[in-house]
Design an enzyme around this catalytic site. Sequence first.
Site: not given
Length: 306
Positions: A65, A67, A142, A212, A270
Site C-alpha cells: 500500500h 503509505d 489486511h 496494518d 498509524h
Amino acid sequence: MSKFELNILGCGSATSTLRHLPSCQVLNVRDNVMMIDCGEGAQLEMRRQKLKFSRLTNIFISHLHGDHCFGLPGLLSTLSLLQKSSSVTVHIFEDGADLLKRVMDYFCRDMSFDLRFNVITKEPRVIYEDDAITVRTFPLRHRVPTVGFVFEEKAKLRHVNSWAVKEYEVPQHFMNSLRQGMDYVTPGGVVIPNEQLTTEADASISYAYASDTTYSERVIQAVEGVDWLYHEATYGDECEAKARQRYHSTARHAAMVAKEAGVKQLILGHYSKRYLSEQPLLEQAREVFPATRLANEGDCIDLLKP
C-alpha cells in the site's frame, strides 16, 4: 555499549497531514541501520533526525500500500546521488520487487550501490540474520498480503569480572572464551567455573512491528513475550465497525493484543487523519494495557531501557 534504538519517521495512516507522515521507522542495532516501511517523507525525516544514510543496510516493507512504500524510489535515488557504495537489501513481496526494479532501472540507470531484493511471502520465516539479530515475519490480516516483523537480539556475551580474572591469572587470549561461558582450566589442571569469573550477560531485546492489521489471534501468537510491540491503532472505540470493515485496528484492539501476548511495552501508531489529538486513543488503550505510549515523528526510543 550495544545499541538498540527505534526512530519514528512516520506514524500516520494513508494520507500525509501537517501532523503526521505515513508509516516509516528506523531501527538502529549496534549502528546497523534498518528501515521498516518507507512512506512519503522518509528521507527528509532521516535528515531531520540526523540518521546516517551511509549505514542503511536493509529495508523491510510490510505490504504494497502506498503509505508504506511510496517513499522508497526517492530514498534509493538519493542514496545513489550520495554515492553510497555498500549494498542495500529490500525485503518486499514479489510484485513490489518487480515494480521497483522497473522504476529504478528507468530513473537510476547508474546506481552507485548494489540494490538487492529478498522476496517475502505471507508464510512466517526468518528473512534476515547477522551476528546481532534475527528478523522473522508473521502474517497480518489486511486487505492485501501483509506481514509483520519481529527483530530479536541474539544471546549476548557474559561480562568478565576483572578482579576475579586477575586473581586467577586468566590470560588475555582466553577472555572471549570466558564471555562465551567456558570454564577456565589453570596450567595446574584446576577448573575454575565460569560463574566465578564472569557475571550474567545483558538481556536480549525483542521488538515486533504490526501494521496494518485487524485484531488477530495469529498476531498474539507471533508476538508473544516480546519486549516492545508497535501495533497500529488507526481508530478509536467509536470507529470499531469501520476498523473491522477496513481491516484495521482500534487502540483498544492493539492493547488487547499486547495484554494477551504478554508483551512488556506497547507503542501505538498509524493514526487516522480524523484525529487532531491521539490522547483519547492512548487513554482507551491504557484502560486495557497501562504500559502504552504514543508514537510521534522525531521520537528516538531506547529499546534497551524499559
